[in-house]
Motif scaffolding. Structure first.
Motif, PDB file in Angstrom:
ATOM      1  N   SER A 193       0.824  -1.216   0.000  1.00  0.00           N
ATOM      2  CA  SER A 193       0.000   0.000   0.000  1.00  0.00           C
ATOM      3  C   SER A 193       0.855   1.262   0.000  1.00  0.00           C
ATOM      4  N   LYS A 194       2.096   1.162   0.487  1.00  0.00           N
ATOM      5  CA  LYS A 194       3.007   2.303   0.489  1.00  0.00           C
ATOM      6  C   LYS A 194       3.867   2.347  -0.777  1.00  0.00           C
ATOM      7  N   HIS A 195       3.724   1.343  -1.621  1.00  0.00           N
ATOM      8  CA  HIS A 195       4.496   1.269  -2.866  1.00  0.00           C
ATOM      9  C   HIS A 195       3.740   2.052  -3.936  1.00  0.00           C
ATOM     10  N   ARG A 196       4.068   3.328  -4.103  1.00  0.00           N
ATOM     11  CA  ARG A 196       3.272   4.228  -4.934  1.00  0.00           C
ATOM     12  C   ARG A 196       3.232   3.788  -6.391  1.00  0.00           C
ATOM     13  N   ASN A 197       4.356   3.361  -6.930  1.00  0.00           N
ATOM     14  CA  ASN A 197       4.365   2.940  -8.325  1.00  0.00           C
ATOM     15  C   ASN A 197       3.499   1.703  -8.551  1.00  0.00           C
ATOM     16  N   PHE A 198       3.475   0.806  -7.570  1.00  0.00           N
ATOM     17  CA  PHE A 198       2.593  -0.355  -7.672  1.00  0.00           C
ATOM     18  C   PHE A 198       1.133   0.083  -7.731  1.00  0.00           C
ATOM     19  N   MET A 199       0.755   1.033  -6.880  1.00  0.00           N
ATOM     20  CA  MET A 199      -0.637   1.480  -6.823  1.00  0.00           C
ATOM     21  C   MET A 199      -1.043   2.165  -8.131  1.00  0.00           C
ATOM     22  N   TRP A 200      -0.175   2.999  -8.699  1.00  0.00           N
ATOM     23  CA  TRP A 200      -0.507   3.660  -9.962  1.00  0.00           C
ATOM     24  C   TRP A 200      -0.538   2.654 -11.111  1.00  0.00           C
ATOM     25  N   PHE A 201       0.342   1.657 -11.051  1.00  0.00           N
ATOM     26  CA  PHE A 201       0.352   0.657 -12.115  1.00  0.00           C
ATOM     27  C   PHE A 201      -0.936  -0.172 -12.114  1.00  0.00           C
ATOM     28  N   VAL A 202      -1.364  -0.659 -10.948  1.00  0.00           N
ATOM     29  CA  VAL A 202      -2.564  -1.500 -10.923  1.00  0.00           C
ATOM     30  C   VAL A 202      -3.801  -0.685 -11.276  1.00  0.00           C
ATOM     31  N   THR A 203      -3.789   0.628 -10.988  1.00  0.00           N
ATOM     32  CA  THR A 203      -4.897   1.478 -11.415  1.00  0.00           C
ATOM     33  C   THR A 203      -4.979   1.528 -12.937  1.00  0.00           C
ATOM     34  N   MET A 204      -3.828   1.749 -13.570  1.00  0.00           N
ATOM     35  CA  MET A 204      -3.792   1.757 -15.024  1.00  0.00           C
ATOM     36  C   MET A 204      -4.138   0.378 -15.603  1.00  0.00           C
ATOM     37  N   ASN A 205      -3.614  -0.673 -14.973  1.00  0.00           N
ATOM     38  CA  ASN A 205      -3.803  -2.027 -15.497  1.00  0.00           C
ATOM     39  C   ASN A 205      -5.240  -2.505 -15.333  1.00  0.00           C
ATOM     40  N   LEU A 206      -5.918  -2.052 -14.289  1.00  0.00           N
ATOM     41  CA  LEU A 206      -7.335  -2.390 -14.117  1.00  0.00           C
ATOM     42  C   LEU A 206      -8.142  -1.882 -15.311  1.00  0.00           C
ATOM     43  N   VAL A 207      -7.861  -0.649 -15.746  1.00  0.00           N
ATOM     44  CA  VAL A 207      -8.544  -0.097 -16.921  1.00  0.00           C
ATOM     45  C   VAL A 207      -8.148  -0.882 -18.174  1.00  0.00           C
ATOM     46  N   GLN A 208      -6.868  -1.285 -18.245  1.00  0.00           N
ATOM     47  CA  GLN A 208      -6.399  -2.034 -19.414  1.00  0.00           C
ATOM     48  C   GLN A 208      -7.083  -3.403 -19.514  1.00  0.00           C
ATOM     49  N   VAL A 209      -7.195  -4.100 -18.390  1.00  0.00           N
ATOM     50  CA  VAL A 209      -7.868  -5.405 -18.390  1.00  0.00           C
ATOM     51  C   VAL A 209      -9.333  -5.235 -18.781  1.00  0.00           C
ATOM     52  N   PHE A 210      -9.960  -4.194 -18.253  1.00  0.00           N
ATOM     53  CA  PHE A 210     -11.353  -3.908 -18.623  1.00  0.00           C
ATOM     54  C   PHE A 210     -11.478  -3.706 -20.134  1.00  0.00           C
ATOM     55  N   HIS A 211     -10.585  -2.902 -20.708  1.00  0.00           N
ATOM     56  CA  HIS A 211     -10.688  -2.596 -22.138  1.00  0.00           C
ATOM     57  C   HIS A 211     -10.405  -3.822 -22.993  1.00  0.00           C
TER      58      HIS A 211
END
Length: 510
Positions: A258-276
């Motif tokens: 949860s403190k790994h900022r790049n991980f959090m931004w990546f999974v946010t982007m990847n969630l949209v990518q998986v959806f698309h």
């Protein structure tokens, strides 16, 4: 004599080639599974609707939870700090992954066969087969993806490994085209023999390739163990432990993530990518039917389907050459900008340009799937950063891949749900009822004008262009906050390589 022949085979094949070939043994089965498992249970085994949805619901839950579960079981020993316990060397980690692949790869092939022979009531068989198949697929995928981070640290080496994966995945897609020659739901015998042949090839491939790779790393593992033993005897290893630290728990690991900022931004982007990606897969036939069916032949439609299926793998080979030159971060950002630009251009052109529609529908799927296939390289970089930030004993690569899947797999469910809801609200078209919804936004103009199909076609067109526009804007926003690239990424890789080589002092120097 036998050992000499075996050694000659080991010399012929590079590690990258062997690693990439593992993707072939997964894809030849998984592509056929995706294409035929629903049709088999609905049309051949005659499963009832309630049993089908119960099985899919249980499968959805199991599919989301098994990635972090198996990742935790695989990598929990690597989460403790370097001062706890004995050192685990990189070759030993690779051998552990290969052992899991050699054991679970053949079981994955056997679970694939369980779909094509009726051995229980359809509802029970559907549930058991889905969970067994997805469980073994998850173990194989996690360990295979984790090897990408464990076999190499440099970006060029990982790109080469991923290149071979894309090449063999494209070859594996040919099983779909071959399957059309054997598929006949009225006479299932030929298709069963075809599936048995695919499973046999996959089982044999997993056994042989994992054995070749294990032989390659066993010698290095023995050398590292000998060095560690010498250093221990000479007492020049680590400083004596003042107290035994306890290993990292799952709760502490989640707090670290949860403190790994790049991980959090990546999974946010990847969630949209998986959806698309899944939105494109789910609604590709619908777009062909309502936007192009009156203007193109059936053969042209099948060509578009074939291009959208195999082209992402081939296109990814070119993307990987760009990644070697410009870096993964920039290539992914360009793909998002390209997706946004093509969608806006298609919106401005309108739905009446048939050839532009054909190109856009195919390219939208190809570029979106191509982006998905580059993301394993980014996850491997996140494994490096997690290793450095939390001073791991070893990189917990399988666990991190599993946590990414846990957060992003809901996109698979959101895609059909949001897509069907948008279609129903804005066009009045319900894919389940096949009747217009009276209070939909498009129903009143359609009835007034006497054109019942025009709003449906227009609604499909707006879905086709507005969904990628929205996804691209969200992804560009999240991706702009991702900082693990350029000099920072090089620094992380240097620290990881330095940390792994600093565990043992050079024996020659001693």
């Amino acid at each position: 004599m036998g050992r000499r022949v075996w050694g000659s085979w080991q010399g012929i094949f590079s590690t990258a080639l062997l690693y990439g070939s593992l993707a072939l043994f997964v894809s030849i089965l998984h592509n056929v599974f995706l294409l035929y498992y629903v049709e088999t249970f609905v049309s051949v085994y005659k499963i009832d609707k309630i049993s089908f949805w119960v099985g899919e619901t249980v499968f959805l839950i199991w599919n989301s939870l098994n990635d972090p579960l198996f990742g935790w079981l695989s990598d929990r020993d690597f989460l403790s700090s370097p001062q706890v316990g004995s050192q685990i060397t990189s070759p030993e980690v690779v051998l552990k992954r290969l052992q899991a692949l050699s054991r679970n790869g053949p079981l994955f092939a056997l679970s694939f066969l369980a779909f094509w022979v009726a051995w229980a009531r359809p509802g029970l068989q559907f549930l058991v087969c889905l969970c067994l198949y997805d469980g073994f697929l998850t173990v194989v995928d996690l360990n295979h993806n984790a090897l990408l981070a464990d076999l190499a640290v440099s970006a060029s080496d990982r790109t080469r490994l991923n290149f071979h994966c894309s090449l063999f995945s494209a070859l594996g897609s040919l099983s779909v085209f071959l399957s059309y020659c054997f598929w006949d739901k009225e006479d299932f015998y030929s298709f069963r023999l075809f599936c048995v042949t695919l499973a046999a090839v996959s089982m044999l491939g997993f056994v042989l390739v994992s054995r070749l790779l294990r032989r390659r790393f066993q010698n290095e593992a023995r050398l590292r163990q000998d060095e560690a033993l010498i250093l221990k005897e000479l007492s020049v290893g680590q400083a004596p432990l003042t107290q035994q630290e306890r290993p990292v728990t799952i709760g502490e690991y989640l707090r670290q993530l949860s403190k790994h900022r790049n991980f959090m931004w990546f999974v946010t982007m990847n969630l949209v990518q998986v959806f698309h990606c899944h939105f494109n897969s789910n609604f590709f036939p619908l777009f062909l039917e309502h936007l192009l069916s009156d203007s193109i032949s059936a053969s042209t439609g099948s060509i578009l389907l074939g291009i959208s299926y195999i082209a992402p793998h081939l296109n990814n080979l070119y993307f990987l050459t760009l990644c070697q030159r410009y870096g993964v971060y920039l290539v992914i950002r360009w793909l998002f900008v390209l997706k946004l630009g093509l969608s806006v251009a298609m919106l401005l052109a309108g739905a009446d340009h048939i050839y532009l529609l054909c190109i856009f529908i195919a390219s939208n799927r190809v570029f979106t799937e191509g982006t998905c296939k580059l993301l394993n390289l980014v996850i491997s970089d996140l494994v490096d950063e997690d290793f450095v930030l939390n001073r791991r004993q070893q990189a917990a690569s399988a666990l991190l891949f599993g946590m990414v899947a846990l957060v992003t797999k809901p996109g698979q469910t959101f895609a059909p749900l949001i897509g069907t809801w948008l279609l129903c609200v804005y066009t009045g078209y319900d894919i389940f009822e096949r009747e217009p919804v009276k209070d939909s936004l498009a129903a009143a103009p359609a009835i007034a004008s006497g054109q019942g199909t025009a709003p449906l076609r227009l609604g499909c067109f707006y879905m086709l262009v507005f969904v990628p526009i929205t996804c691209a804007l969200l992804q560009l926003t999240a991706w702009s906050r991702f900082t693990l690239h350029g000099r920072k990424l090089q620094g992380i890789k240097t620290q990881r390589q330095g940390a792994q080589h600093s565990h043992l002092i050079d024996v020659k120097a001693i």
